[in-house]
Scaffold this motif. Structure first.
Motif, PDB file in Angstrom:
ATOM      1  N   GLN A   1       0.815  -1.212   0.000  1.00 14.50           N
ATOM      2  CA  GLN A   1       0.000   0.000   0.000  1.00 14.50           C
ATOM      3  C   GLN A   1       0.854   1.270   0.000  1.00 14.50           C
ATOM      4  OE1 GLN A   1      -2.609  -0.503   3.351  1.00 14.50           O
ATOM      5  NE2 GLN A   1      -3.873  -1.986   2.281  1.00 14.50           N
ATOM      6  N   ILE A   2       1.854   1.283  -0.874  1.00 10.27           N
ATOM      7  CA  ILE A   2       2.690   2.477  -1.010  1.00 10.27           C
ATOM      8  C   ILE A   2       2.610   3.018  -2.440  1.00 10.27           C
ATOM      9  CG2 ILE A   2       4.313   2.047   0.868  1.00 10.27           C
ATOM     10  CD1 ILE A   2       6.185   0.750  -1.175  1.00 10.27           C
ATOM     11  N   LEU A   3       1.413   2.971  -2.998  1.00 12.40           N
ATOM     12  CA  LEU A   3       1.207   3.409  -4.372  1.00 12.40           C
ATOM     13  C   LEU A   3       1.129   4.940  -4.414  1.00 12.40           C
ATOM     14  CD1 LEU A   3       0.907   2.149  -7.131  1.00 12.40           C
ATOM     15  CD2 LEU A   3      -1.542   2.217  -6.836  1.00 12.40           C
ATOM     16  N   THR A   4       2.193   5.565  -4.885  1.00 13.11           N
ATOM     17  CA  THR A   4       2.269   7.015  -5.014  1.00 13.11           C
ATOM     18  C   THR A   4       2.779   7.343  -6.409  1.00 13.11           C
ATOM     19  OG1 THR A   4       4.536   7.088  -4.218  1.00 13.11           O
ATOM     20  CG2 THR A   4       2.788   7.292  -2.551  1.00 13.11           C
ATOM     21  N   PHE A   5       2.900   8.640  -6.694  1.00 14.93           N
ATOM     22  CA  PHE A   5       3.465   9.042  -7.977  1.00 14.93           C
ATOM     23  C   PHE A   5       4.914   8.581  -8.083  1.00 14.93           C
ATOM     24  CE2 PHE A   5       5.642  12.169 -10.707  1.00 14.93           C
ATOM     25  CZ  PHE A   5       4.970  11.888 -11.887  1.00 14.93           C
ATOM     26  N   GLY A   6       5.636   8.621  -6.974  1.00 18.30           N
ATOM     27  CA  GLY A   6       7.022   8.137  -6.954  1.00 18.30           C
ATOM     28  C   GLY A   6       7.110   6.656  -7.292  1.00 18.30           C
ATOM     29  N   ALA A   7       6.112   5.896  -6.885  1.00 20.62           N
ATOM     30  CA  ALA A   7       6.092   4.466  -7.198  1.00 20.62           C
ATOM     31  C   ALA A   7       5.923   4.254  -8.699  1.00 20.62           C
ATOM     32  CB  ALA A   7       4.971   3.770  -6.430  1.00 20.62           C
ATOM     33  N   PHE A   8       5.135   5.090  -9.347  1.00 18.95           N
ATOM     34  CA  PHE A   8       4.975   4.977 -10.802  1.00 18.95           C
ATOM     35  C   PHE A   8       6.270   5.341 -11.530  1.00 18.95           C
ATOM     36  CE2 PHE A   8       0.396   5.223  -9.801  1.00 18.95           C
ATOM     37  CZ  PHE A   8       0.008   4.058 -10.442  1.00 18.95           C
TER      38      PHE A   8
END
Length: 151
Positions: free
Chosen positions: A125-132
């Motif tokens: 559950q660490i889905l952020t823009f940085g993850a993309f």
């Protein structure tokens, strides 16, 4: 060609383009590092089909295990046509320089490995823009590393 030669040629090919981002203080440093690590791994991935003889098997055992037990089986499962599926299955299981040494194999393995990391990110559950951005750097690094391996 030996695995260490694949790795060094691939890293030397991309390093001139990545060096400026490595020395810039800011947000691009981690993604540049992920990209370089992915190129490193990608330059060895096409040799995952050569048994226990590859540098991938000895130096990056967890990636070798993922390739043999998850990614290669998913590649076989992707095809519905029995004739194509059988051919892919033979190449995945028995042929060195089979599907993993083709552009479609490079794309599929890069996509599946990136998808695996995406699922891990979803579970954590660490889905952020940085993850993309991380996933983009990972996919591009894997893809470019494998293409350079083929060249």
């Amino acid at each position: 060609m030996l695995g260490k030669q694949h790795v060094s040629i691939s890293l030397l090919a991309v390093l001139p383009f990545v060096i400026p981002f490595l020395f810039v203080q800011g947000e691009l440093f981690p993604y540049s590092l992920i990209f370089l690590l992915a190129v490193f791994a990608g330059s060895m991935i096409p040799d995952a089909d050569c048994g226990g003889n590859s540098i991938l098997h000895y130096k990056v055992g967890f990636l070798d295990w993922i390739m043999k037990h998850i990614i290669m089986k998913l590649m076989v499962a992707l095809f519905n046509n029995k004739k194509v599926k059988r051919r892919i299955e033979l190449e995945v299981n028995y042929a060195h320089r089979g599907i993993l040494h083709s552009p479609i194999g490079v794309f599929i393995t890069s996509f599946l490995l990136t998808l695996l990391v995406f699922l891990i990110i979803l579970l954590l559950q660490i889905l952020t823009f940085g993850a993309f951005l991380l996933l983009t750097a990972l996919f591009l690094g894997l893809f470019i590393g494998q293409i350079l391996h083929l060249m």
